[in-house]
Design a protein around this motif. Structure first.
Motif, PDB file in Angstrom:
ATOM      1  N   GLU A   7     -38.827   6.646 -22.727  1.00  0.00           N
ATOM      2  CA  GLU A   7     -37.861   7.106 -21.724  1.00  0.00           C
ATOM      3  C   GLU A   7     -37.531   8.561 -22.015  1.00  0.00           C
ATOM      4  O   GLU A   7     -37.427   8.948 -23.185  1.00  0.00           O
ATOM      5  CB  GLU A   7     -36.617   6.207 -21.805  1.00  0.00           C
ATOM      6  CG  GLU A   7     -35.385   6.683 -21.096  1.00  0.00           C
ATOM      7  CD  GLU A   7     -35.551   6.767 -19.590  1.00  0.00           C
ATOM      8  OE1 GLU A   7     -35.936   7.854 -19.095  1.00  0.00           O
ATOM      9  OE2 GLU A   7     -35.329   5.751 -18.906  1.00  0.00           O
ATOM     10  N   ASP A   8     -37.413   9.373 -20.959  1.00  0.00           N
ATOM     11  CA  ASP A   8     -37.159  10.801 -21.166  1.00  0.00           C
ATOM     12  C   ASP A   8     -35.721  11.215 -20.881  1.00  0.00           C
ATOM     13  O   ASP A   8     -35.369  12.366 -21.081  1.00  0.00           O
ATOM     14  CB  ASP A   8     -38.121  11.638 -20.308  1.00  0.00           C
ATOM     15  CG  ASP A   8     -37.995  11.305 -18.836  1.00  0.00           C
ATOM     16  OD1 ASP A   8     -37.844  10.104 -18.520  1.00  0.00           O
ATOM     17  OD2 ASP A   8     -38.044  12.224 -18.022  1.00  0.00           O
ATOM     18  N   GLU A   9     -34.880  10.291 -20.411  1.00  0.00           N
ATOM     19  CA  GLU A   9     -33.488  10.666 -20.143  1.00  0.00           C
ATOM     20  C   GLU A   9     -32.634  10.343 -21.367  1.00  0.00           C
ATOM     21  O   GLU A   9     -32.433   9.182 -21.700  1.00  0.00           O
ATOM     22  CB  GLU A   9     -32.956   9.907 -18.930  1.00  0.00           C
ATOM     23  CG  GLU A   9     -33.511  10.418 -17.605  1.00  0.00           C
ATOM     24  CD  GLU A   9     -33.207   9.467 -16.463  1.00  0.00           C
ATOM     25  OE1 GLU A   9     -32.024   9.224 -16.203  1.00  0.00           O
ATOM     26  OE2 GLU A   9     -34.164   8.954 -15.868  1.00  0.00           O
ATOM     27  N   ASP A  51     -40.207   3.398 -19.056  1.00  0.00           N
ATOM     28  CA  ASP A  51     -39.719   4.019 -17.827  1.00  0.00           C
ATOM     29  C   ASP A  51     -40.909   4.347 -16.935  1.00  0.00           C
ATOM     30  O   ASP A  51     -42.015   4.613 -17.422  1.00  0.00           O
ATOM     31  CB  ASP A  51     -38.933   5.284 -18.171  1.00  0.00           C
ATOM     32  CG  ASP A  51     -38.238   5.861 -16.946  1.00  0.00           C
ATOM     33  OD1 ASP A  51     -37.872   5.076 -16.056  1.00  0.00           O
ATOM     34  OD2 ASP A  51     -38.080   7.093 -16.889  1.00  0.00           O
ATOM     35  N   GLY A  53     -40.958   6.909 -14.429  1.00  0.00           N
ATOM     36  CA  GLY A  53     -41.111   8.357 -14.282  1.00  0.00           C
ATOM     37  C   GLY A  53     -41.017   9.040 -15.639  1.00  0.00           C
ATOM     38  O   GLY A  53     -39.957   9.112 -16.225  1.00  0.00           O
ATOM     39  N   LYS A 101     -32.976   0.749 -12.176  1.00  0.00           N
ATOM     40  CA  LYS A 101     -31.933   1.662 -12.666  1.00  0.00           C
ATOM     41  C   LYS A 101     -30.923   1.914 -11.548  1.00  0.00           C
ATOM     42  O   LYS A 101     -31.331   1.977 -10.401  1.00  0.00           O
ATOM     43  CB  LYS A 101     -32.558   3.005 -13.043  1.00  0.00           C
ATOM     44  CG  LYS A 101     -33.303   3.031 -14.345  1.00  0.00           C
ATOM     45  CD  LYS A 101     -33.911   4.423 -14.465  1.00  0.00           C
ATOM     46  CE  LYS A 101     -34.436   4.680 -15.870  1.00  0.00           C
ATOM     47  NZ  LYS A 101     -35.028   6.020 -15.974  1.00  0.00           N
TER      48      LYS A 101
HETATM   49 CA    CA Z   1     -37.617   9.131 -16.390  1.00  0.00          CA
END
Ligand code: CA
Length: 218
Positions: A7-9, A51, A53, A101
């Protein structure tokens, strides 16, 4: 149990890490798809939260590549709310379940537990081996019906052995699944933990096979 979160967030990473961590999971994180794909294929995890994206490589491609490489680790895909296309694509790509989400951390926890149980064919949140019962929802252990007080680390280790009952587990595998990678355990840390657990649950419950590892008989 060791979970890979791709996950990038940062906000979601912190929230998930916290929630799974409190439930006794070791959480490893990966901030982009390429790294997630690499770690998912080369390391051993009990579940992957992926995730959709992601930078470098999207979640669908990560799932497809892992499945094509024969990685059977259960995958929970994080999708946008209301996008049925994404959910369908996620399942097609090899995800076991999806979670739209934004989500409540408790729901993520429940779903991660569910995909792991399905993949290990444990239909219940209670794992049993002989007289040992591990309630993974309450994080409690009983032996012959009597409650045993375990430290979080002792609990993780015993849960992992009981989850994999009947299978020989090496010291390295145990270290991987109960310690986060930034923690460097002493070479005899696992041995010391086993000793403490045996004192609490009886010396026969966990067998040592010299040179191989540990086993809880089914
Ligand atoms: Ca993302």
């Amino acid at each position: 149990m060791r979970v890979l979160l791709v996950e990038d967030e940062p906000g979601i990473v912190a929230e998930v890490r916290d929630c799974l961590g409190r439930a006794g999971y070791v959480v490893e994180t990966s901030g982009d798809g390429e790294d997630g794909w690499f770690r998912g294929e080369t390391e051993s995890f009990d579940a992957i939260v992926l995730d959709l994206g992601l930078p470098k490589l999207d979640g669908l491609s990560v799932a497809r590549r892992l499945r094509r490489a024969g990685v059977a680790t259960p995958i929970l895909m994080l999708t946008a709310r209301g996008s049925w296309m994404e959910r369908v694509e996620g399942i097609d790509a090899g995800a076991d379940d999806y979670l739209p989400k934004p989500f409540h951390p408790e729901e993520l926890l429940a779903r991660v537990g569910a995909i792991m149980r399905r993949s290990e064919r444990h239909p219940s949140h209670v794992l049993e081996a002989g007289a040992i019962r591990v309630d993974t929802r309450r994080m409690s252990v009983t032996v012959d019906g009597a409650t045993v007080e375990l430290s979080p680390l002792e609990y993780r280790l015993l849960r992992y052995l009981v989850h994999n009952r009947g299978r020989m587990i090496s010291q390295t595998e145990l270290e991987e699944h109960i310690y986060a990678s930034e923690q460097e355990p002493d070479s005899n840390a696992v041995e010391a933990l086993i000793k403490r657990i045996r004192r609490k649950i009886g010396s026969d419950a966990i067998q040592t096979r010299r040179g191989y590892g540990y086993i809880v008989e089914a």
